[in-house]
Design an enzyme around this catalytic site. Structure first.
Site, mmCIF file in Angstrom:
data_model
loop_
_atom_site.group_PDB
_atom_site.id
_atom_site.type_symbol
_atom_site.label_atom_id
_atom_site.label_comp_id
_atom_site.label_asym_id
_atom_site.label_seq_id
_atom_site.Cartn_x
_atom_site.Cartn_y
_atom_site.Cartn_z
ATOM 1 C CB SER A 14 -0.917 0.007 1.230
ATOM 2 O OG SER A 14 -1.809 -1.083 1.182
ATOM 3 C CE LYS A 89 -5.482 -1.065 1.268
ATOM 4 N NZ LYS A 89 -4.371 -1.977 1.453
ATOM 5 C CE LYS A 157 1.946 1.781 5.016
ATOM 6 N NZ LYS A 157 1.428 1.050 3.816
#
Length: 223
Positions: A14, A89, A157
């Site tokens: 990701s 994503k 993150k």
């Protein structure tokens, strides 16, 4: 360095779309191909093989790899050129984590107003407020089970990547920006390793609602 020409590299990390595009450019110089293919579903769906893959890259390359996606997950969709999988994503992470935050606000409101959070969940799950996020996270909150499937720091993150990407292409994301600070506050408070269902702890602290042993909740009034 050992990649042979015509090899395919599938990056399921990701990361930001910018990073995905940089990887693809580097591989092109080696006559290799790249797919950015992050997954949704977390640890439970990784274990049972039902991950959902969102993929960026060339259709011909995607078709060569699709049998592997089908082995690891229940769905794989090519959403566009290189970087599109990573962008999808990021969009997914906005929706998932803001849903958890909204659920958290609602359940803390209900709790402090005298309603049973578990019964509130059961009452609303069949209506428009029902969602996969609610089904996955509300029972964890009710049981005070914050054992990580999707850790707060990992999702933090991702949300940082969301904001960096949004700033790069001039897209304001006011709610996601607030979410970032909520998750940062939880990290500072020692909750970084909790499941992101633990976002509710931020709202409990604001409202003066705290956990007691045996999974009970008590109201706290500041003096």
């Amino acid at each position: 360095k050992n990649l042979k020409p015509n090899s395919i590299v599938v990056d399921m990390s990701s990361v930001s779309p910018i990073e995905s595009k940089d990887v693809a450019k580097g591989l092109e110089k080696k006559d290799c191909f790249s797919l950015d293919a992050p997954a949704s579903g977390g640890e439970p769906k990784a274990i049972d093989g039902t991950l959902a893959f969102m993929v960026g890259g060339e259709e011909e390359v995607f078709n060569r790899v699709k049998p592997y996606f089908n082995t690891m997950g229940s769905s794989a969709l090519l959403v566009g050129p290189t970087g599109s999988g990573s962008m999808t994503k990021l969009a997914n992470q906005i929706i998932v984590n803001l849903n958890i935050a909204a659920m958290s606000e609602a359940l803390v409101l209900a709790q402090k107003g005298g309603a049973d959070p578990e019964k509130v969940f059961k009452a609303i799950r069949g209506g428009l407020a029902g969602s996969a996020v609610l089904e996955a996270k509300a029972p964890m909150v009710v049981e005070r089970n914050f054992k990580a499937g999707g850790r707060i720091d990992i999702n933090l993150k991702d949300i940082k990547n969301v904001m960096a990407t949004a700033h790069e292409i001039d897209v304001p994301l006011p709610m996601t920006g607030q979410l970032l600070e909520i998750m940062q506050a939880l990290k500072v408070d020692g909750k970084a390793g909790d499941d992101h269902g633990g976002i509710i702890q931020y709202f409990e602290k604001l409202a003066g609602v705290k956990e007691k042993k045996h999974c009970e909740i008590e109201m706290c009034t500041a003096e």
